[in-house]
Design an enzyme around this catalytic site. Structure first.
Site, PDB file in Angstrom:
ATOM      1  N   LYS A 190      95.935 -32.053  20.636  1.00 16.35           N
ATOM      2  CA  LYS A 190      96.563 -31.649  19.374  1.00 16.35           C
ATOM      3  C   LYS A 190      97.611 -30.566  19.601  1.00 16.35           C
ATOM      4  CE  LYS A 190      92.952 -28.275  18.349  1.00 16.35           C
ATOM      5  NZ  LYS A 190      93.794 -27.074  18.357  1.00 16.35           N
TER       6      LYS A 190
ATOM      7  N   HIS B 268     100.478 -20.369  25.169  1.00 18.23           N
ATOM      8  CA  HIS B 268      99.123 -20.748  25.590  1.00 18.23           C
ATOM      9  C   HIS B 268      98.983 -22.268  25.635  1.00 18.23           C
ATOM     10  CE1 HIS B 268      99.016 -20.982  21.205  1.00 18.23           C
ATOM     11  NE2 HIS B 268      98.064 -21.892  21.358  1.00 18.23           N
TER      12      HIS B 268
ATOM     13  N   ASP C  14      93.894 -28.045  22.778  1.00 16.54           N
ATOM     14  CA  ASP C  14      95.153 -27.537  22.277  1.00 16.54           C
ATOM     15  C   ASP C  14      96.163 -27.871  23.381  1.00 16.54           C
ATOM     16  OD1 ASP C  14      96.178 -26.163  20.022  1.00 16.54           O
ATOM     17  OD2 ASP C  14      96.297 -24.270  21.131  1.00 16.54           O
TER      18      ASP C  14
ATOM     19  N   CYS D 255      90.749 -22.793  15.005  1.00 17.90           N
ATOM     20  CA  CYS D 255      90.657 -24.254  15.133  1.00 17.90           C
ATOM     21  C   CYS D 255      89.291 -24.815  14.753  1.00 17.90           C
ATOM     22  CB  CYS D 255      91.056 -24.661  16.547  1.00 17.90           C
ATOM     23  SG  CYS D 255      92.820 -24.377  16.828  1.00 17.90           S
TER      24      CYS D 255
ATOM     25  N   HIS E 285     100.105 -27.936  23.985  1.00 19.38           N
ATOM     26  CA  HIS E 285     101.448 -27.645  23.477  1.00 19.38           C
ATOM     27  C   HIS E 285     102.559 -27.928  24.485  1.00 19.38           C
ATOM     28  CE1 HIS E 285      99.549 -25.819  20.071  1.00 19.38           C
ATOM     29  NE2 HIS E 285      99.120 -24.740  20.705  1.00 19.38           N
TER      30      HIS E 285
ATOM     31  N   ASP F  55      88.436 -26.995  21.801  1.00 14.15           N
ATOM     32  CA  ASP F  55      89.342 -26.116  22.566  1.00 14.15           C
ATOM     33  C   ASP F  55      88.647 -25.117  23.498  1.00 14.15           C
ATOM     34  OD1 ASP F  55      90.984 -27.517  20.872  1.00 14.15           O
ATOM     35  OD2 ASP F  55      91.924 -25.788  19.933  1.00 14.15           O
TER      36      ASP F  55
HETATM   37  C1  VGL Z   1      93.884 -21.864  18.640  1.00 15.52           C
HETATM   38  C2  VGL Z   1      95.337 -20.156  18.237  1.00 15.52           C
HETATM   39  C3  VGL Z   1      96.399 -20.945  18.622  1.00 15.52           C
HETATM   40  C4  VGL Z   1      92.472 -22.364  18.659  1.00 15.52           C
HETATM   41  C5  VGL Z   1      94.937 -22.678  19.014  1.00 15.52           C
HETATM   42  O1  VGL Z   1      92.161 -23.295  19.401  1.00 15.52           O
HETATM   43  O2  VGL Z   1      91.658 -21.810  17.886  1.00 15.52           O
HETATM   44  N1  VGL Z   1      94.105 -20.612  18.237  1.00 15.52           N
HETATM   45  N2  VGL Z   1      96.190 -22.201  18.997  1.00 15.52           N
HETATM   46 ZN    ZN Z   2      97.674 -23.324  19.977  1.00 18.59          ZN
END
Ligand code: VGL
Ligand code: ZN
Length: 344
Positions: free
Chosen positions: A221, A196, A145, A266, A147, A100
């Site tokens: 993911k 995000h 990440d 993550c 979403h 990420d």
């Molecule tokens: C993450 C918070 C929300 C990460 C992903 O990649 O660590 N943190 N979504």
């Molecule tokens: Zn996230």
């Protein structure tokens, strides 16, 4: 003891030579003491420094390979030890998993420098690029990440779903970074984040300065609107897997080097799953940045107590080339082999 290391280093490419080197009394079997010498020769760094391995762990490992339990590892038993343990320790198959490293975590809506640890996510880019440039990994994986707009983790989506009456915080009081309980079903604890990494937005792009190597695997993911996914292997409810583990299995991966953002979210969740699946797992500290110092410490402790290791990037080359061989990872592998053997 540098001499013994040299003598042994010559034998890591030949099973019979290795057996003969350590069968000191020539009785065609390895005693626990002779096996201890193998461990002393195996678990060293690239300068020949011996890593200590405690007596208990050495005994556990010995017991895995002494399949008939007669107190010795004979030549037949050594074949298994050689093929499944020593070979992996000396010639691991190494995967680099970069978690990420996306705009939103570095300078966008979930900029981690605004979180309590005030760490700068951009600082991971240069050391990760250096590893990509200098280390011959067998596979490189980038996770994203990713979403949908109506994702359950976004605080502005809170009005779309009902909270359970046991939720520690009510909908009207909930703030970013709080944890609430959704009514479901299933009942689900969820930390609330700012919006995000929305699919196909600038915020979800990998940082422009991050080097993308040819033939890399990309894993997306957090794509299910109803469940978050911190680990690159599974969503937080372990309902669906991302196919990463099957892709790694096809590559015969043995060792996974994990780093990126966020250390305590993550990166940590991914390391825990990698260990649970059975991989020799290495977390690269200087290539990771996180949200909360206390949680970063917890992440490190969890990795270490599950026989993973935490290293800095300067240690990686020696490890992937099999010159710096860590006892924690050797122990981890032996315990996995024990499980596999007893399941047969
Ligand atoms: C993450 C918070 C929300 C990460 C992903 O990649 O660590 N943190 N979504
Ligand atoms: Zn996230």
């Amino acid at each position: 003891m540098a001499e013994a290391g040299g003598e042994a280093d010559a034998c890591w490419s030949d099973m019979d030579a290795c057996f003969n080197t350590f069968d000191k009394d020539g009785d065609e079997r390895l005693s626990p003491e002779e096996f201890r010498l193998i461990c002393r020769a195996l678990f060293r760094n690239d300068k020949g420094h011996i890593y200590p391995l405690d007596e208990d762990k050495a005994r556990h490992i010995f017991a895995v390979f002494d399949k008939n339990g007669d107190g010795y590892i004979d030549r037949d038993e050594f074949v298994f030890c050689w093929n499944h343990w020593i070979k992996v320790i000396v010639r691991p198959v190494n995967v680099f998993l970069i978690v990420d490293v996306q705009n939103d975590f570095i300078s966008g809506t979930l900029n981690i420098s605004n979180c309590v640890a005030q760490q700068n996510g951009l600082e991971v880019v240069a050391p990760i690029n250096k590893l990509l440039d200098t280390i011959p990994f067998d596979a490189v994986v980038y996770s994203l990440d990713w979403h949908p707009s109506d994702h359950v983790s976004f605080i502005d989506n809170l009005p779309q779903r009902e909270l359970h009456h046991t939720s520690p915080i009510s909908a009207d009081k909930a703030q970013t970074y709080d944890t609430v309980t959704f009514a479901g079903p299933p009942l689900m604890k969820q930390r609330l984040w700012p919006r995000h990494c929305v699919q196909d937005s600038w915020g979800s792009e990998l940082h422009k300065d991050l080097k993308i190597v040819d033939n890399a695997i990309k894993v997306y993911k957090g794509t299910n609107p109803e469940v978050d996914s911190y680990s690159v292997f599974w969503d937080n409810k372990k309902m669906t897997d991302t196919t990463l583990s099957s892709q790694l299995r096809m590559k015969n991966a043995t060792d996974i080097y994990i780093c990126g953002l966020a250390y305590d979210v993550c990166v940590g969740a991914t390391a825990v799953d990698a260990l649970a699946i059975g991989y020799r797992t290495i977390l690269i500290d200087d290539c990771s940045r996180g949200v909360d110092m206390a949680d970063i410490e917890k992440t490190k402790n969890t990795v270490i107590s599950n026989n993973g290791v935490i290293v800095n990037s300067e240690d990686v080359l020696g490890m992937i080339e099999g010159r710096d061989r860590r006892p924690e990872l050797g122990y981890k592998l032996a315990m996995e082999l024990k499980k596999a053997v007893s399941a047969q």
